[in-house]
Design a protein around this motif. Sequence first.
Motif, short mmCIF file in Angstrom:
data_model
loop_
_atom_site.label_atom_id
_atom_site.label_comp_id
_atom_site.label_asym_id
_atom_site.label_seq_id
_atom_site.Cartn_x
_atom_site.Cartn_y
_atom_site.Cartn_z
N THR A 456 102.14 118.61 29.59
CA THR A 456 102.47 118.00 29.13
C THR A 456 102.54 116.90 29.96
O THR A 456 102.78 115.49 30.41
N SER A 457 102.94 117.24 31.25
CA SER A 457 102.71 115.80 32.57
C SER A 457 101.83 115.78 33.02
O SER A 457 101.75 114.61 33.65
N TYR A 458 100.33 115.68 32.39
CA TYR A 458 99.45 114.91 32.70
C TYR A 458 99.12 113.30 31.80
O TYR A 458 99.08 113.86 30.49
N GLY A 480 95.67 116.15 29.21
CA GLY A 480 97.47 116.33 28.26
C GLY A 480 97.23 115.31 27.57
O GLY A 480 96.77 115.22 26.61
N SER A 481 97.90 114.11 28.06
CA SER A 481 97.88 113.26 26.49
C SER A 481 97.73 111.73 27.56
O SER A 481 97.42 111.28 28.82
N VAL A 482 96.89 110.72 26.24
CA VAL A 482 96.48 108.86 26.32
C VAL A 482 97.64 108.50 26.13
O VAL A 482 98.33 108.47 25.09
N SER A 507 97.69 114.49 22.82
CA SER A 507 97.94 113.20 22.26
C SER A 507 96.67 112.22 22.91
O SER A 507 96.55 111.77 24.06
N PHE A 508 97.04 110.75 21.74
CA PHE A 508 96.21 109.80 22.64
C PHE A 508 96.72 108.90 21.38
O PHE A 508 96.74 108.83 20.08
N THR A 509 98.12 108.49 21.80
CA THR A 509 98.99 107.41 21.71
C THR A 509 98.66 105.93 21.69
O THR A 509 98.57 105.68 22.92
N ILE A 510 97.80 105.07 21.05
CA ILE A 510 97.48 103.67 20.79
C ILE A 510 97.78 102.64 20.03
O ILE A 510 97.97 102.88 18.66
N SER A 511 98.80 101.85 21.12
CA SER A 511 99.59 100.48 20.00
C SER A 511 98.70 99.14 19.72
O SER A 511 99.28 98.09 19.48
N GLY A 512 97.71 99.33 21.14
CA GLY A 512 97.39 97.93 21.29
C GLY A 512 95.87 98.45 22.08
O GLY A 512 96.17 99.40 22.62
N GLY A 513 95.78 97.13 22.47
CA GLY A 513 94.16 96.61 23.44
C GLY A 513 93.02 97.29 22.75
O GLY A 513 93.10 97.21 21.08
N GLY A 528 95.23 109.95 18.35
CA GLY A 528 96.10 110.53 17.02
C GLY A 528 97.01 110.31 16.41
O GLY A 528 97.10 108.59 16.27
N THR A 529 97.82 110.55 15.13
CA THR A 529 98.26 110.35 14.60
C THR A 529 99.58 109.07 14.74
O THR A 529 100.81 108.93 14.62
N THR A 530 99.87 109.24 15.72
CA THR A 530 100.97 109.25 16.54
C THR A 530 100.71 107.80 16.63
O THR A 530 101.60 107.31 17.02
N SER A 531 99.75 107.68 16.62
CA SER A 531 99.69 105.52 17.36
C SER A 531 99.48 105.13 16.56
O SER A 531 99.81 105.49 15.33
N THR A 532 99.91 103.68 16.21
CA THR A 532 100.37 102.43 15.61
C THR A 532 99.13 101.73 15.03
O THR A 532 99.73 100.79 14.54
N GLN A 533 98.06 101.59 15.73
CA GLN A 533 97.23 100.36 16.13
C GLN A 533 95.62 101.22 15.54
O GLN A 533 95.71 102.52 15.53
#
Length: 637
Positions: A456-458, A480-482, A507-513, A528-533
Amino acid sequence: MDGLRESSLCLYSWRRKGIDVLMRRTLGIVAAAFAIVGLFLAGPSYSQGTQQVVHTTGSDATVTVALAENLADHEDEQDYVWEGSEVTAIVLSDSGIVIDGAGAVADGNMVAILAAGTYSVSGALADGRIFVNSQDEGPVRLVLNGVSLHCSSSAPIFIKNADKAILVLAEDANNYVADEAVRTITDSEEDDPNAAIFSKENLTICGAGSLAVNANYADGIAVKDGLIIAGGMIVVTAADDGIRGKDYLVIEDGNVAVVAASNGLKADNDSDTTAGYILIEGGTIDVTSGGDAIAAQTDVLIAGGELTLTAGGGSAKVVSSTVSTKGIKATASVVIDGGTLKIDSSDDTLHSSGSLAINGGTFVLSSGDDAIHADAAVGINGGQISIAKCYEGIESNSTITINGGNIYIVSSDDGVNIAGGVDGSGWGGGPGGMPGGGPGGAPGGGPGGTPTSTTTSYYLYINGGYLAIQAGGDGIDVCGSVVMMDGVVLVNGPTSNMDGALDYDVSFTISGGFFVAAGSSGMAEAPGTTSTQYSVLVTLQSTCPAGTLFHIQASDGTDILTFAPTKTYQTVVFSSSALQKGASYDVYYGGSSTGTILDGLYAGGAYTDGTKYTSFTISTVTTNVAGGGGGGGAVRR
């Protein structure tokens, strides 16, 4: 020599650059204080839900802030000012050395300078040297006013003792210094002078003339303390290192060309964490080196200038992994605020064993290994970066943060990689589409084919900027995560099912772009499902040839995406604010567009239908689409 004319010339040089240096140091201390306070109060921050918070790392430093943490250089206004009436004139000649003034004596074919002052030197010695041994307070200035100096027994210019030394290259004067491969005179007290121009004291080189150094014994110009180059045209050919300052090497201006068998520019104090740095503020620098082109024990700081660097024979040359042949290398940090850098290296082009920050500048990079590598953290906040050739484009063992800049990557393996691996990934990696990723449920291979554990540190943070990737391996590979909040990301490749256009392990959390990645299907992933976009992953029944348009439009015909991947593809991952929950979309491949194309992405214009593949409706944050309608073989163009 017209001493007064030389005095005014160097005074102008200080006024133009020295005041900036003083201001830089003052502002640097203030900026560093504010930066430390700010980081203490803010700490690391992350995107939570729709909250837009830019993650900050140690890689967000500027040259000003980083320089304030280092040893101040020795530059002073009075270094560049002298009275013409107090100049001692020295004329070199094999038939006899003539000295007019105080402070210097001739001993056979050697000039010994024993006092502080200004000495104008002209003429030639086929086998002789200048030896400085002053115990006085105040600098020793050597004004080289047309000197040809060769020495077969020792360093042609050896500054053993002085408060500080200044080499002034007189305007319109051409100067030449050369030594031999074998030395017969040694210094019994300390290290032998291992350079054609060697100083045990702080040294400054300035002026508007030229200096050619042919160093056959070892280094070209070497200083045991600090070295400042404030002007002049300097050409060095060296059997070992080209130009070396132990405490620091500062290049403010001038034209510097180095051909060195080992390192080109070097600072190597390993006993003081505030020393051992290289600062480049301006000038034109051309280095061809057998080892590293620029190497610093602590920091490499670049504020400006035009740099052309070739290390280890360039990116096409395969050298032993035991030899360091990097373009720019630093142990603590690399910070670049501006300038133009063209680097071709057999190893990494930009490398830091700590952090690396790019805040501006223009880059053309070709590497036999990584183009941009930092063991700790990479931060890109601006700049025009073109990576024409590399094994991996941007690599970190911990964190990469992209806040701005225009970045183009062509890589034989991963475009962006965070895997916690070791340096030298290019030396052990497989060719083309077979780097370290495992198939199916085993993505995220480490560099060079060595698997690494998920952690989780990457992190890869994308907060802005423009990133276009053409990858032979994974387009983006993070063990790790994006976290993506803004910016534009375009990924082309890979074509092998052993890799994926997007490969992350946590995980990959995308909220914009705006994110689009076209590649093979074997390891395809979406945000992933943690995204808001909202995102969509479309898998075609078979591959489409490179250049085949991929098109998504809303049910009312509004163009959402028209993209022409540069490689064969079977999957496309897409995310943008244009995708809305509950809305329906149609997917096409083939066809044509009258829009304006940039890096495969079309804007405006009209799309002419190719083959309709399927339709889908957004109901969840990530939608997986695999429909009927034929594959690449049914493309109508």
